[in-house]
Design an enzyme around this catalytic site. Structure first.
Site, PDB file in Angstrom:
ATOM      1  N   ASP A  21      -1.808 -95.388 -82.926  1.00  0.00           N
ATOM      2  CA  ASP A  21      -2.431 -94.162 -82.880  1.00  0.00           C
ATOM      3  C   ASP A  21      -3.748 -95.020 -81.979  1.00  0.00           C
ATOM      4  OD1 ASP A  21      -3.633 -96.001 -84.190  1.00  0.00           O
ATOM      5  OD2 ASP A  21      -3.893 -94.318 -85.970  1.00  0.00           O
ATOM      6  N   LYS A  74     -18.221-101.727 -90.690  1.00  0.00           N
ATOM      7  CA  LYS A  74     -19.456-101.408 -90.513  1.00  0.00           C
ATOM      8  C   LYS A  74     -20.518-101.716 -91.334  1.00  0.00           C
ATOM      9  CE  LYS A  74     -16.329 -96.741 -91.275  1.00  0.00           C
ATOM     10  NZ  LYS A  74     -16.599 -95.773 -91.981  1.00  0.00           N
ATOM     11  N   ASP A 130      -8.728 -95.238 -79.732  1.00  0.00           N
ATOM     12  CA  ASP A 130      -7.513 -94.123 -80.068  1.00  0.00           C
ATOM     13  C   ASP A 130      -7.256 -92.937 -80.348  1.00  0.00           C
ATOM     14  OD1 ASP A 130      -7.516 -93.080 -82.909  1.00  0.00           O
ATOM     15  OD2 ASP A 130      -8.336 -94.680 -84.301  1.00  0.00           O
TER      16      ASP A 130
END
Length: 315
Positions: A21, A74, A130
Protein backbone atom coordinates in the site's frame (compact mmCIF):
# COMPACT_ATOMS: atom_id res chain seq x y z
CA UNK A 1 7.41 -14.69 5.29
CA UNK A 2 7.70 -17.66 7.63
CA UNK A 3 5.53 -19.77 5.32
CA UNK A 4 7.97 -18.98 2.49
CA UNK A 5 11.04 -19.88 4.56
CA UNK A 6 12.08 -22.83 2.37
CA UNK A 7 12.18 -20.58 -0.67
CA UNK A 8 13.59 -17.44 0.93
CA UNK A 9 16.15 -19.38 2.96
CA UNK A 10 17.44 -21.70 0.24
CA UNK A 11 20.74 -19.75 0.16
CA UNK A 12 22.35 -16.71 1.78
CA UNK A 13 20.94 -14.20 -0.70
CA UNK A 14 18.99 -11.29 0.86
CA UNK A 15 15.40 -10.72 -0.23
CA UNK A 16 13.09 -7.72 -0.57
CA UNK A 17 9.90 -7.28 1.45
CA UNK A 18 7.43 -4.65 0.22
CA UNK A 19 4.22 -3.32 1.75
CA UNK A 20 1.64 -3.28 -1.04
CA UNK A 21 0.00 0.00 0.00
CA UNK A 22 2.87 2.39 -0.70
CA UNK A 23 4.12 4.03 -3.87
CA UNK A 24 7.57 5.44 -4.60
CA UNK A 25 10.41 5.07 -7.09
CA UNK A 26 11.52 1.71 -5.59
CA UNK A 27 15.35 2.08 -5.55
CA UNK A 28 16.06 -1.66 -5.61
CA UNK A 29 19.62 -1.54 -6.99
CA UNK A 30 20.79 1.23 -4.67
CA UNK A 31 19.13 -0.46 -1.70
CA UNK A 32 20.77 -3.80 -2.46
CA UNK A 33 24.20 -2.15 -2.77
CA UNK A 34 23.75 -0.29 0.53
CA UNK A 35 22.64 -3.45 2.32
CA UNK A 36 25.59 -5.41 0.98
CA UNK A 37 28.00 -2.65 2.00
CA UNK A 38 27.03 -2.58 5.69
CA UNK A 39 26.85 -6.40 5.80
CA UNK A 40 24.36 -6.75 8.61
CA UNK A 41 20.98 -8.40 8.98
CA UNK A 42 18.44 -5.89 7.70
CA UNK A 43 17.78 -2.54 6.05
CA UNK A 44 14.62 -0.45 6.29
CA UNK A 45 13.88 2.22 3.70
CA UNK A 46 12.89 5.47 5.44
CA UNK A 47 11.35 8.68 4.17
CA UNK A 48 11.31 12.15 5.72
CA UNK A 49 7.95 13.70 6.65
CA UNK A 50 6.91 17.16 7.78
CA UNK A 51 4.73 15.97 10.67
CA UNK A 52 6.47 12.99 12.31
CA UNK A 53 4.09 13.04 15.30
CA UNK A 54 1.56 11.14 13.15
CA UNK A 55 3.89 8.20 12.58
CA UNK A 56 6.36 5.83 14.17
CA UNK A 57 9.75 7.54 13.96
CA UNK A 58 13.13 5.87 13.47
CA UNK A 59 15.98 7.11 15.70
CA UNK A 60 19.61 6.37 14.84
CA UNK A 61 22.54 5.56 17.07
CA UNK A 62 24.32 8.81 18.06
CA UNK A 63 27.61 7.62 16.59
CA UNK A 64 26.28 6.09 13.35
CA UNK A 65 24.34 7.69 10.46
CA UNK A 66 22.32 4.60 9.51
CA UNK A 67 22.33 2.12 12.40
CA UNK A 68 18.91 2.19 14.08
CA UNK A 69 18.82 2.72 17.84
CA UNK A 70 15.06 2.57 18.52
CA UNK A 71 11.54 3.22 17.24
CA UNK A 72 9.34 5.91 18.77
CA UNK A 73 5.60 5.64 18.05
CA UNK A 74 3.88 9.02 17.44
CA UNK A 75 6.38 11.07 19.45
CA UNK A 76 5.09 14.01 21.48
CA UNK A 77 8.50 15.69 21.36
CA UNK A 78 10.64 15.88 18.24
CA UNK A 79 13.10 12.97 18.01
CA UNK A 80 13.49 12.86 14.24
CA UNK A 81 11.53 13.00 11.00
CA UNK A 82 12.34 9.68 9.36
CA UNK A 83 9.56 7.09 9.19
CA UNK A 84 9.31 3.52 7.93
CA UNK A 85 8.53 3.63 4.19
CA UNK A 86 7.39 -0.01 4.01
CA UNK A 87 10.30 -1.37 1.93
CA UNK A 88 12.90 -3.72 3.38
CA UNK A 89 15.82 -5.90 2.39
CA UNK A 90 16.58 -8.71 4.82
CA UNK A 91 19.01 -11.58 5.18
CA UNK A 92 17.52 -15.08 5.45
CA UNK A 93 18.71 -15.25 9.07
CA UNK A 94 15.79 -12.95 9.96
CA UNK A 95 13.42 -15.86 9.31
CA UNK A 96 14.76 -17.67 12.39
CA UNK A 97 13.50 -14.76 14.49
CA UNK A 98 9.89 -15.25 13.31
CA UNK A 99 7.57 -17.82 14.85
CA UNK A 100 4.98 -19.67 12.77
CA UNK A 101 2.04 -17.53 13.92
CA UNK A 102 0.56 -14.17 12.98
CA UNK A 103 3.44 -11.78 13.53
CA UNK A 104 4.12 -8.10 12.95
CA UNK A 105 7.71 -7.75 11.78
CA UNK A 106 7.53 -4.02 12.47
CA UNK A 107 6.42 -4.45 16.10
CA UNK A 108 8.10 -7.73 17.02
CA UNK A 109 10.93 -8.69 14.67
CA UNK A 110 12.54 -5.33 13.94
CA UNK A 111 12.90 -4.31 17.62
CA UNK A 112 14.72 -7.60 18.26
CA UNK A 113 17.09 -6.95 15.36
CA UNK A 114 17.66 -3.39 16.62
CA UNK A 115 18.54 -4.75 20.07
CA UNK A 116 21.33 -6.75 18.43
CA UNK A 117 22.54 -3.71 16.47
CA UNK A 118 21.81 -5.37 13.13
CA UNK A 119 19.26 -3.01 11.54
CA UNK A 120 20.06 -0.02 9.33
CA UNK A 121 18.04 2.62 7.50
CA UNK A 122 18.28 3.78 3.89
CA UNK A 123 17.03 7.27 2.97
CA UNK A 124 14.50 7.30 0.14
CA UNK A 125 14.85 10.07 -2.39
CA UNK A 126 11.88 11.43 -4.32
CA UNK A 127 8.20 10.89 -3.72
CA UNK A 128 6.51 8.47 -1.32
CA UNK A 129 2.92 7.95 -0.25
CA UNK A 130 0.69 5.48 1.56
CA UNK A 131 -2.03 4.66 -1.00
CA UNK A 132 -4.26 2.39 1.07
CA UNK A 133 -7.31 4.66 0.73
CA UNK A 134 -8.98 5.77 -2.54
CA UNK A 135 -8.22 9.48 -2.10
CA UNK A 136 -4.60 8.65 -1.31
CA UNK A 137 -4.40 6.26 -4.26
CA UNK A 138 -5.40 9.12 -6.56
CA UNK A 139 -2.88 11.47 -4.90
CA UNK A 140 -0.18 8.80 -5.16
CA UNK A 141 -0.95 8.34 -8.84
CA UNK A 142 -0.49 12.09 -9.33
CA UNK A 143 2.90 11.89 -7.62
CA UNK A 144 3.90 8.97 -9.83
CA UNK A 145 2.89 10.79 -13.02
CA UNK A 146 4.68 13.97 -11.90
CA UNK A 147 7.79 11.87 -11.27
CA UNK A 148 7.61 10.54 -14.82
CA UNK A 149 7.32 14.11 -16.12
CA UNK A 150 10.40 15.22 -14.17
CA UNK A 151 12.36 12.32 -15.62
CA UNK A 152 11.21 13.12 -19.15
CA UNK A 153 9.71 9.64 -19.44
CA UNK A 154 8.49 8.55 -22.86
CA UNK A 155 5.72 6.56 -21.17
CA UNK A 156 3.68 9.75 -20.92
CA UNK A 157 1.61 11.06 -23.81
CA UNK A 158 3.14 13.97 -25.70
CA UNK A 159 1.59 17.36 -24.84
CA UNK A 160 1.22 17.84 -28.59
CA UNK A 161 -1.48 15.14 -28.76
CA UNK A 162 -4.81 16.87 -29.47
CA UNK A 163 -6.58 15.28 -26.49
CA UNK A 164 -3.85 15.99 -23.87
CA UNK A 165 -4.77 18.88 -21.60
CA UNK A 166 -2.50 19.88 -18.73
CA UNK A 167 0.00 17.03 -19.05
CA UNK A 168 0.74 13.97 -16.89
CA UNK A 169 -1.33 11.62 -19.06
CA UNK A 170 -0.39 7.92 -19.23
CA UNK A 171 -2.18 5.83 -21.85
CA UNK A 172 -1.64 2.15 -22.58
CA UNK A 173 -0.93 1.54 -26.30
CA UNK A 174 -3.97 -0.75 -26.59
CA UNK A 175 -6.41 1.95 -25.41
CA UNK A 176 -8.63 3.78 -27.90
CA UNK A 177 -9.35 7.50 -27.58
CA UNK A 178 -12.29 9.13 -29.39
CA UNK A 179 -12.54 12.50 -31.08
CA UNK A 180 -12.63 15.88 -29.34
CA UNK A 181 -11.66 14.51 -25.94
CA UNK A 182 -9.91 16.56 -23.27
CA UNK A 183 -7.74 14.37 -21.02
CA UNK A 184 -5.61 15.59 -18.14
CA UNK A 185 -3.98 16.54 -16.00
CA UNK A 186 -3.05 13.42 -14.03
CA UNK A 187 -4.91 10.68 -15.87
CA UNK A 188 -3.92 7.02 -16.22
CA UNK A 189 -5.66 4.87 -18.84
CA UNK A 190 -5.08 1.11 -18.72
CA UNK A 191 -5.04 -1.65 -21.37
CA UNK A 192 -7.99 -2.06 -23.74
CA UNK A 193 -9.84 0.96 -22.37
CA UNK A 194 -12.23 2.64 -24.83
CA UNK A 195 -12.87 6.37 -24.46
CA UNK A 196 -15.71 7.76 -26.57
CA UNK A 197 -16.02 11.11 -28.31
CA UNK A 198 -16.07 14.36 -26.37
CA UNK A 199 -15.08 12.79 -23.04
CA UNK A 200 -13.51 14.90 -20.27
CA UNK A 201 -11.09 13.12 -17.90
CA UNK A 202 -9.22 14.69 -14.98
CA UNK A 203 -7.26 13.21 -12.08
CA UNK A 204 -8.63 9.72 -12.57
CA UNK A 205 -7.58 6.11 -13.14
CA UNK A 206 -9.29 3.89 -15.72
CA UNK A 207 -8.48 0.21 -15.18
CA UNK A 208 -8.21 -2.30 -18.01
CA UNK A 209 -11.21 -3.04 -20.17
CA UNK A 210 -13.27 -0.10 -18.93
CA UNK A 211 -15.39 1.95 -21.32
CA UNK A 212 -16.25 5.64 -21.10
CA UNK A 213 -19.07 6.56 -23.48
CA UNK A 214 -19.47 9.81 -25.40
CA UNK A 215 -19.44 13.11 -23.52
CA UNK A 216 -19.00 11.59 -20.05
CA UNK A 217 -17.20 13.72 -17.44
CA UNK A 218 -14.92 11.89 -14.98
CA UNK A 219 -12.84 13.55 -12.26
CA UNK A 220 -11.15 12.21 -9.08
CA UNK A 221 -12.49 8.73 -9.77
CA UNK A 222 -11.18 5.15 -9.93
CA UNK A 223 -12.99 3.21 -12.66
CA UNK A 224 -12.77 -0.55 -12.08
CA UNK A 225 -11.91 -3.25 -14.57
CA UNK A 226 -14.47 -3.81 -17.34
CA UNK A 227 -16.76 -1.08 -16.03
CA UNK A 228 -18.86 1.15 -18.28
CA UNK A 229 -19.76 4.79 -17.80
CA UNK A 230 -22.75 5.96 -19.85
CA UNK A 231 -23.15 8.91 -22.19
CA UNK A 232 -23.20 12.33 -20.51
CA UNK A 233 -22.65 10.73 -17.09
CA UNK A 234 -20.67 12.67 -14.47
CA UNK A 235 -18.49 11.14 -11.74
CA UNK A 236 -16.42 13.09 -9.22
CA UNK A 237 -15.28 13.60 -5.60
CA UNK A 238 -13.39 10.31 -5.13
CA UNK A 239 -15.94 7.97 -6.62
CA UNK A 240 -14.81 4.34 -6.86
CA UNK A 241 -16.26 1.68 -9.16
CA UNK A 242 -15.55 -2.00 -8.57
CA UNK A 243 -15.10 -4.59 -11.31
CA UNK A 244 -17.79 -4.73 -14.03
CA UNK A 245 -19.90 -1.81 -12.83
CA UNK A 246 -22.31 -0.09 -15.23
CA UNK A 247 -23.25 3.55 -14.76
CA UNK A 248 -26.21 4.56 -16.89
CA UNK A 249 -26.49 7.47 -19.30
CA UNK A 250 -26.77 10.95 -17.74
CA UNK A 251 -26.19 9.59 -14.21
CA UNK A 252 -24.40 11.68 -11.56
CA UNK A 253 -22.15 9.89 -9.02
CA UNK A 254 -20.74 12.15 -6.33
CA UNK A 255 -18.29 10.39 -4.00
CA UNK A 256 -19.92 6.97 -4.30
CA UNK A 257 -18.13 3.63 -3.83
CA UNK A 258 -19.89 0.93 -5.83
CA UNK A 259 -19.50 -2.81 -5.43
CA UNK A 260 -18.53 -5.07 -8.35
CA UNK A 261 -21.08 -6.28 -10.92
CA UNK A 262 -23.68 -3.62 -10.08
CA UNK A 263 -25.70 -1.27 -12.29
CA UNK A 264 -26.42 2.33 -11.36
CA UNK A 265 -29.64 3.73 -12.81
CA UNK A 266 -30.21 6.65 -10.41
CA UNK A 267 -28.02 9.50 -9.22
CA UNK A 268 -25.75 8.73 -6.25
CA UNK A 269 -24.65 11.45 -3.83
CA UNK A 270 -22.27 9.50 -1.62
CA UNK A 271 -21.07 12.69 0.09
CA UNK A 272 -24.42 12.93 1.91
CA UNK A 273 -25.60 9.43 2.79
CA UNK A 274 -25.68 5.74 1.84
CA UNK A 275 -28.03 4.30 -0.74
CA UNK A 276 -29.49 1.00 -1.85
CA UNK A 277 -30.79 1.49 -5.37
CA UNK A 278 -32.68 -1.50 -6.79
CA UNK A 279 -30.08 -4.19 -7.40
CA UNK A 280 -27.20 -1.90 -6.37
CA UNK A 281 -25.54 -2.05 -2.96
CA UNK A 282 -23.32 0.93 -2.25
CA UNK A 283 -20.81 1.83 0.44
CA UNK A 284 -20.15 5.52 0.98
CA UNK A 285 -17.60 7.41 3.00
CA UNK A 286 -18.76 9.92 5.55
CA UNK A 287 -16.81 11.25 8.56
CA UNK A 288 -14.04 8.73 7.79
CA UNK A 289 -16.34 5.74 8.48
CA UNK A 290 -17.80 2.98 6.32
CA UNK A 291 -21.55 2.72 6.70
CA UNK A 292 -23.47 -0.55 6.69
CA UNK A 293 -26.12 -0.39 3.95
CA UNK A 294 -27.31 -3.98 3.73
CA UNK A 295 -28.51 -6.79 5.98
CA UNK A 296 -25.00 -8.13 6.16
CA UNK A 297 -21.62 -6.51 6.70
CA UNK A 298 -20.05 -5.34 3.45
CA UNK A 299 -16.39 -4.74 2.98
CA UNK A 300 -15.26 -3.05 -0.23
CA UNK A 301 -11.96 -4.66 -1.22
CA UNK A 302 -9.11 -2.19 -1.70
CA UNK A 303 -6.74 -4.43 -3.65
CA UNK A 304 -6.46 -2.17 -6.67
CA UNK A 305 -5.94 0.96 -4.55
CA UNK A 306 -2.79 -0.40 -3.01
CA UNK A 307 -0.65 -1.21 -6.03
CA UNK A 308 1.88 0.79 -7.98
CA UNK A 309 0.26 2.10 -11.18
CA UNK A 310 3.14 0.76 -13.28
CA UNK A 311 2.29 -2.74 -12.07
CA UNK A 312 -1.44 -2.18 -12.05
CA UNK A 313 -1.79 -1.31 -15.70
CA UNK A 314 0.90 -3.61 -17.06
CA UNK A 315 3.07 -0.67 -18.18
Amino acid sequence: MKLAEKTLGKDDSPFFVLNSDVICDYPFEELAEFHKAHGEEGTIVVTKVEEPSKYGVIVHKPDHPSRIDRFVEKPIEYVGNRINAGLYILNPSVLSRIELRPTSIEQETFPAIVKDGQLHSFDLEGFWMDVGQPKDFLSGTCLYLSSLTKKGSKKLESPSKPYVYGGNVLVDPSAKIGKNCRIGPNVTIGPNVVVGDGVRLQRCVLLSGSKIKDHAWVKSTIVGWNSTIGKWARLENVSVLGDDVTVGDEIYVNGGSILPHKSIKQNVDGMLKSFRLGECSILTLYSSRYYHVDLYTIFLASFYWALCPSILYGI
